[in-house]
Design a protein around this motif. Structure first.
Motif, PDB file in Angstrom:
ATOM      1  N   LYS A 192      40.906  28.654  31.363  1.00 42.65           N
ATOM      2  CA  LYS A 192      40.563  30.046  31.657  1.00 42.65           C
ATOM      3  C   LYS A 192      39.426  30.518  30.760  1.00 42.65           C
ATOM      4  CE  LYS A 192      42.670  34.626  32.098  1.00 42.65           C
ATOM      5  NZ  LYS A 192      43.919  35.401  31.940  1.00 42.65           N
ATOM      6  N   GLN A 195      36.252  28.987  31.985  1.00 38.44           N
ATOM      7  CA  GLN A 195      35.786  29.653  33.202  1.00 38.44           C
ATOM      8  C   GLN A 195      35.111  30.981  32.872  1.00 38.44           C
ATOM      9  OE1 GLN A 195      38.904  30.424  35.998  1.00 38.44           O
ATOM     10  NE2 GLN A 195      37.520  31.111  37.619  1.00 38.44           N
ATOM     11  N   GLN A 199      31.228  31.859  33.511  1.00 37.56           N
ATOM     12  CA  GLN A 199      30.799  33.044  34.251  1.00 37.56           C
ATOM     13  C   GLN A 199      29.850  33.895  33.417  1.00 37.56           C
ATOM     14  OE1 GLN A 199      34.442  34.992  35.356  1.00 37.56           O
ATOM     15  NE2 GLN A 199      34.908  33.563  37.023  1.00 37.56           N
TER      16      GLN A 199
END
Length: 432
Positions: A192, A195, A199
Motif C-alpha cells: 500500500k 502504491q 501515485q
C-alpha cells in the motif's frame, strides 16, 4: 527684423522633427526572464520533490524485497513442516492402527473375562486333568496374562506419544500460521505504501510535465505579444515619420511660396506699387515664417499628450477584485506582468484616450484590445468576450472597449497590462 541664415533654419527644423523620426527602443524582457526564472524554479523544486519520492520508493522496494524473501523462507519452512507433518501423520496412522489392534485384543480379553468370571487358575484346578498338565497350563496362563499386560501398557504408551506428537505439530502449525500472517500484513502495508508513493511520483511527474508545457506556452505567448507590440511600434513610428515628412514638405513649400512673393515684391517698381490700392504687406520674411514651430510642437496630432501626467489618476478598466497582482506567481506557472481582475462579465473601459492599435483574437490571451496612448505608452486588455472597437479607431477616456469574459486559464475576469516601450509596468502605480 533680423533674418536668420538658411542653414540655421534647416538645423532648427531637423532638431524639431528628430523626435518624430526616432523609433521606439526595443522592449525590455527582464520581466519575461523573471517569469521564466520563477517557472524554472518551480520545475526544479518539483524535480527535487520527485527525486525524494523516488528515493523513498526505492527504499520501500528494498523493504518489500526483504519482506518477500522472508516470506519465501517462511513458506519453505512451512512446506518442510508440512512434509514432516505428513510423515508424522503417516506414523500416527500406523500407530493408530497398532493401537486399534491392541484395543481389539484388550476388548477380547475383557469380553472373555466378562464371560468367565472365575479366574483361569481356579478353572484349571477344577478341571479333571493331571497335575502336570495343570502346571503347564498355569504357566501358559501366566505368559498370556503378562503378554496382555504388555499389550495394555504399550497401548497406553502409544496413546500418550500420539497425543504429544499431535500437540507438537499443532503448536508448530500455529506458530507458522502466526508468522505467515505477520509477513502478509507487512507485505500488504508495504504494498500500500509503495502504491501511494508510485501515485505520488506519477502525480509529481505529471505536474512537472504540465509545468514544463505551461512554461513553454508562456514563453510562446510572451514572444507572440512582444512581436505584435514591436510590429505596432514600427507601424506607429513609420506613421509618425511620414506625417513629420509631410509637415516638413508643407513648411518648405510655404517658405518657397513666401520667398517667391517676396522676390516679386522686390522687383516691382515703387511708383506702380504706390499707385495700387493694395493693403500693406507683412514685414515678416519667408525665413521668419519658416521659423514657426509645427502645430503640435513635435507631438503626433492624433495622439494625446501627457499620458505620464495621468499616473495615479486613472480609474480601473473594470470593477472587481484583484486576484493576480504584478510580480506575483501565477497558479499555472510564471508571474503576472499586469493585473488580473476577477469579475463576472462587465463593460471594459479604456483608461485614457488613444488610438486602437489592435483589436482581435491573440493566441494565449483570447480577444485582445491594445490602445496606443502616445509617447511609447500602451494599455492591453485581454480575455474579452466581445470587442466594441476596431483597429485604427479613436477612443476617449472611459470609452467602452468590450466586455470581460474568461482568460485562457479558465478564470472569469480581465487581464490588463500597461507597457512603456514594450516594458511591462505595475498598473497599480498608475491607477487611482
Amino acid at each position: 527684423m533680423k533674418i536668420l541664415p538658411a542653414a540655421v533654419i534647416s538645423a532648427w527644423l531637423l532638431a524639431v522633427s528628430a523626435p518624430l523620426l526616432a523609433e521606439p527602443k526595443p522592449g525590455d524582457l527582464k520581466d519575461v526572464q523573471k517569469a521564466i526564472s520563477a517557472a524554472q524554479q518551480q520545475i526544479r523544486q518539483t524535480g527535487n520533490e520527485q527525486k525524494a519520492v523516488d528515493g523513498k520508493l526505492a527504499q520501500t522496494r528494498s523493504q518489500l524485497d526483504a519482506a518477500q524473501a522472508e516470506l519465501t523462507r517462511l513458506n519453505k519452512q512451512h512446506s518442510q513442516a508440512q512434509q514432516q507433518l505428513q510423515q508424522l501423520q503417516t506414523r500416527l496412522e500406523q500407530l493408530k492402527t497398532d493401537i486399534g489392534g491392541a484395543q481389539a485384543q484388550v476388548a477380547r480379553l475383557l469380553n472373555a473375562h466378562y464371560r468367565n468370571r472365575q479366574p483361569n487358575a481356579v478353572m484349571l484346578f477344577l478341571q479333571q486333568t493331571e497335575a502336570a498338565d495343570k502346571g503347564r497350563h498355569l504357566q501358559y496362563m501366566r505368559y498370556l496374562n503378562r503378554a496382555n499386560e504388555q499389550v495394555i501398557a504399550k497401548l497406553h504408551s502409544q496413546q500418550q506419544a500420539l497425543a504429544k506428537q499431535q500437540s507438537q505439530v499443532d503448536q508448530q502449525f500455529r506458530q507458522l500460521a502466526q508468522l505467515q500472517q505477520q509477513q502478509q500484513r507487512l507485505l500488504g502495508s508495504l504494498g500500500k505504501k509503495q502504491q501511494q508513493q508510485q501515485q505520488q511520483s506519477q502525480a509529481l511527474a505529471s505536474q512537472l510535465n504540465q509545468q514544463s508545457q505551461t512554461l513553454a506556452e508562456l514563453r510562446d505567448d510572451e514572444k507572440r505579444l512582444n512581436r505584435l507590440i514591436q510590429q505596432l511600434a514600427v507601424q506607429a513610428a513609420a506613421k509618425r515619420k511620414a506625417e513629420a515628412e509631410a509637415r516638413r514638405l508643407a513648411a518648405q513649400k510655404r517658405a518657397q511660396a513666401l520667398a517667391a512673393a517676396q522676390q516679386a515684391q522686390a522687383t516691382t517698381p515703387p511708383a506702380a506699387t504706390a499707385n495700387k490700392s493694395t493693403p500693406p504687406t507683412s514685414t515678416l520674411t519667408a525665413e521668419d515664417l519658416a521659423l514657426q514651430p509645427p502645430p503640435d510642437s513635435g507631438q503626433d496630432v492624433h495622439q494625446p499628450a501627457g499620458f505620464s501626467r495621468l499616473q495615479g489618476q486613472m480609474r480601473r478598466p473594470v470593477s472587481g477584485n484583484i486576484a493576480g497582482q504584478f510580480g506575483q506567481s501565477r497558479p499555472e506557472g510564471g508571474t503576472w506582468k499586469g493585473l488580473f481582475i476577477s469579475t463576472p462579465p462587465a463593460t471594459v473601459h479604456s483608461i485614457a484616450a488613444g488610438d486602437v492599435a489592435y483589436a482581435a483574437a491573440l493566441q494565449g490571451y483570447g480577444n485582445t484590445v491594445i490602445v496606443d496612448h502616445g509617447d511609447g505608452y500602451l494599455s492591453i486588455y485581454t480575455g474579452l468576450s466581445g470587442i466594441d472597437v476596431r483597429a485604427g479607431s479613436r477612443v476617449s477616456a472611459r470609452q467602452s472597449l468590450g466586455r470581460s469574459g474568461r482568460i485562457p486559464s479558465g478564470d472569469n475576469g480581465l487581464y490588463f497590462e500597461i507597457r512603456y516601450r514594450n516594458q511591462a509596468m505595475n498598473p497599480l502605480s498608475w491607477l487611482s
